[in-house]
Design a protein around this motif. Structure first.
Motif, short mmCIF file in Angstrom:
data_model
loop_
_atom_site.label_atom_id
_atom_site.label_comp_id
_atom_site.label_asym_id
_atom_site.label_seq_id
_atom_site.Cartn_x
_atom_site.Cartn_y
_atom_site.Cartn_z
N GLU A 1 0.83 -1.21 0.00
CA GLU A 1 0.00 0.00 0.00
C GLU A 1 0.86 1.25 0.00
OE1 GLU A 1 -3.07 -2.16 2.96
OE2 GLU A 1 -2.72 -0.03 3.29
N PHE B 1 4.25 6.30 5.63
CA PHE B 1 3.69 4.96 5.45
C PHE B 1 4.77 3.93 5.15
CE2 PHE B 1 -0.40 7.24 4.32
CZ PHE B 1 -0.99 6.93 5.53
N TRP C 1 -5.77 12.58 3.56
CA TRP C 1 -5.14 11.48 2.85
C TRP C 1 -6.00 10.23 2.78
CZ3 TRP C 1 -3.31 13.15 7.66
CH2 TRP C 1 -3.54 12.27 8.71
N THR D 1 -5.34 6.63 0.76
CA THR D 1 -4.96 5.38 1.43
C THR D 1 -6.00 4.30 1.14
OG1 THR D 1 -5.98 6.30 3.40
CG2 THR D 1 -3.60 6.27 3.35
N SER E 1 -5.21 3.04 -2.29
CA SER E 1 -4.03 2.18 -2.37
C SER E 1 -4.30 0.85 -1.70
CB SER E 1 -2.81 2.87 -1.76
OG SER E 1 -3.07 3.25 -0.44
N ARG E 2 -5.16 0.85 -0.68
CA ARG E 2 -5.52 -0.41 -0.04
C ARG E 2 -6.36 -1.26 -0.99
NH1 ARG E 2 -7.21 0.85 5.64
NH2 ARG E 2 -5.01 1.38 5.66
N PHE F 1 0.93 4.41 -2.58
CA PHE F 1 0.70 5.78 -2.10
C PHE F 1 1.89 6.66 -2.47
CE2 PHE F 1 0.55 9.28 0.76
CZ PHE F 1 -0.78 9.45 1.10
#
Lengths: 112, 541
Positions: free
Chosen positions: B352, B422, B501, B505, B508-509, B356
């Motif tokens: 992830e 991250f 964000w 996120t 991207s997950r 990101f």
């Protein structure tokens, strides 16, 4: 009697020669020939592996070992090698027109 | 999920599956149509008006992107497999396709105003750009080694020509020569690795390769080393980075931006997919096989060393650069190092984080290369001296560049900070869970130290812009409104991602396979929330 290992040995030698040519040649066409050797070493591998399908390391539980896959891959590689040679030669011609030489060391304007 | 067991589908179900496959192919067919149309229409244009075909390229990108967003809910539901499982359209590949298309769209808009490309026939240029994007998308979607190699080479071949598109400039010729020779050797080495892999596995499918990974063998590691040559070349990671500075400097600036974003992201996407089963990350439709401990550790150590060398080398050499494109080239090498470091964590969070990070990196890099192009158009130089006193010329331009650089350093408030955050969280998480915690913690420390080094050269540019008087030798930079607007938007996006964000996120997950946000989205009614029809192979009976 020729076995798989003979072919693997041959391709390893061709691969090594290709790498040697790439590293040592100062002439752009010489490097290109070395690249062709590398690609053909891989081709020998593909065709040899697909011919000798009873490979000891073939793992159980796979679908049918499709023997033709390697041959098909080799044909694709031949096509791509032709494309690559065409583009590389075009760039080398351009190099000659600009720098008046096909020695790689001549083309060294950018550094740092 | 998909398993190896052969299952017979009913006729109706298999027809439906085929139709679904064609539906998934739409975005790519639009792109192909765009490529052909650009070439044909360009024949009927005079040289002076050749730039017109960029509209077709833009439309093709837009159409393709729109149909990809239509495809997104479908693949969230269940991945689509095409061409005897050679292509897989899952959220991962659809996300990356969309990412490539957006980046290409931006590159096309910047190409339209580029002085370096002015006065040339542009038909081939846009056709090659779209071809490269198409093959990058297929690279992210390939599940078969033939297709992987084919799209890898198509992407490379188009990039070689693009890098030397300004064929009368000495730097352009030199950069394309270095690129083609270096790239051909790297992909040749990778091909040799693929051929050995085929021999070991007896199949060209990625999921069979994953099965092979569960059997300990040293030769498998050797094959991975050979394959890394190709992947590292595309990512521009040490030791296959030598082409990057020269190509980035010599290529036309829009092409440089393209290479630093799309080409690099394609390299990472294919590596992430290829390595996922071996690293134990359940990416869609891939069976996860435990790699034996020693082999996994050897592979991770290899990545660890590559990551450390890549970021340290990139940052140290960037310190003494005076050409902005060359500096950004070394900085992009360093950023590849940070992302490789995250992959060492080999968990879901790492995947992830890389996705990101790539979005943050892409915004900053596309913006900065565009800024370099704008400054070059007025001042005629890519030297950092061109940035001197920019705040007097155009405060908006200078401020936007400062924000983008700030994001590349990774300082708050910026998207780059969240990205780095991250990445480090993924590594620390893995460190806590692992018995060799220091393996991961040391990597975090090295990455932090590298961020500090990078501070020096990024801040150097900001200092030049803000605290120096403009050079009297150079003309004043007067960017157009569109240029200022575009850069200000990029800067605003960077700050917006820091403030908010969550959507990114979540995206991207969703793109890397954790199922949680899919349910969350479904509960809002955005996705057809009926349970999947279970047509997927292996789910029957």
């Amino acid at each position: 009697m020729l076995t798989l290992y003979h072919f693997l040995l041959l391709s390893a030698i061709v691969f090594a020669l290709g790498i040697a040519a790439v590293v040592s040649r100062k002439n752009a066409v010489g490097v290109l020939i070395g690249i062709e050797l590398i690609l053909n070493a891989a081709n020998i591998n593909f065709v040899a592996f697909s011919r000798f399908t009873e490979h000891p390391k073939l793992i159980a539980g796979l679908a049918q070992p499709a023997a033709l896959e390697g041959q098909v891959f080799a044909i694709f590689v031949i096509i791509l090698a032709a494309c690559e040679a065409a583009i590389a030669l075009a760039i080398i011609i351009n190099l000659f027109n600009t720098f008046g030489s096909i020695e790689i060391d001549e083309a060294q304007t950018m550094r740092g | 999920m998909i398993s190896g067991a052969p299952v017979t589908l009913s006729l109706e179900a298999s027809v439906l599956e085929t139709l679904r496959g064609f539906y998934a192919l739409w975005p790519y067919l639009i792109l192909v149509a765009g490529i052909l149309l650009v070439l044909v229409v360009d024949w009927f244009q005079s040289s002076a008006k050749s730039q017109r075909v960029s509209w077709i390229a833009l439309l093709a990108c837009l159409g393709s992107a729109v149909s990809l967003t239509k495809l997104w809910p479908t693949v969230l539901d269940r991945p689509v497999l095409l061409g005897w499982n050679a292509l897989v359209f899952d959220p991962f590949s659809v996300f990356f396709s969309l990412f490539f298309l957006v980046a290409t769209f931006i590159v096309i808009t910047t190409s339209r105003t580029s002085k370096e490309l002015a006065g040339r026939r542009m038909g081939e240029y846009y056709a090659l750009l779209l071809t490269a994007t198409l093959s990058a998308a297929f690279l992210a979607a390939s599940q078969n080694l033939v297709l992987l190699y084919l799209s890898f080479e198509t992407l490379s071949l188009s990039s070689y020509v693009l890098a030397g598109y300004a064929k009368d400039r000495r730097e352009g010729v030199e950069s394309s020569l270095k690129y083609v020779l270096f790239g051909a050797v790297a992909s040749g080495i990778m091909l040799y690795g693929l051929s050995l892999l085929y021999g070991m596995v007896g199949s060209l499918e990625l999921r069979d390769v994953a099965k092979m990974a569960s059997q300990p063998s040293l030769s498998f590691l050797l094959v991975m080393v050979l394959l890394m040559a190709g992947f590292a070349f595309k990512m521009s990671a040490v030791p296959f980075h030598f082409w990057a500075p020269d190509v980035y400097q010599g290529a036309p600036t829009p092409v440089t931006a393209y290479l630093s974003v799309v080409s690099k992201a394609a390299g990472f996407a294919v590596f992430l997919r290829f390595a996922a089963p071996m690293l134990g990350v359940p990416l869609f439709s891939q069976a996860v096989e435990e790699m034996p401990k020693e082999l996994l550790f050897a592979f991770l150590s290899l990545l660890w060393i590559l990551a450390t060398l890549t970021m340290t080398f990139g940052n140290l050499v960037a310190l003494r650069q005076t050409d902005i494109k060359r500096l950004l080239a070394y900085s992009s090498i360093a950023h590849a190092g940070y992302m490789l470091a995250a992959i060492v964590a080999h968990n879901q969070a790492a995947y992830e984080a890389v996705v990101f990070y790539f979005v943050a990196y892409a915004i900053a890099n596309l913006g900065l290369f565009f800024a370099a192009q704008v400054i070059h158009a007025d001042k005629g130089t890519f030297d950092i001296a061109g940035f001197r006193g920019l705040v007097h010329d155009s405060p908006v331009l200078a401020a936007s560049i400062a924000v983008l650089l700030w994001s590349l350093i990774g300082l708050p408030p910026s998207a780059g900070f969240m990205g780095k955050f991250f990445l480090f969280v993924a590594l620390v998480k893995q460190g806590i869970a692992s018995s060799i915690a220091s393996f991961y913690y040391v990597l975090v420390l090295i990455a932090l130290a590298n961020s500090v080094i990078s501070l020096y050269y990024y801040i150097g540019i900001i200092r030049q812009m803000a605290f120096y008087e403009p050079s009297t030798m150079l003309p004043v930079c007067r960017p157009t409104f569109t240029a200022r607007f575009g850069l200000a938007t990029a800067a605003a996006l960077i700050v917006a991602i820091q403030l908010y964000w969550q959507p990114l996120t979540d995206l991207s997950r969703a793109a890397t396979g954790s199922k949680t946000p899919v349910r969350a989205v479904a509960s809002y009614g955005l996705v057809n929330s009926t349970p999947p029809r279970n047509l997927a192979v292996g789910d029957q009976q």
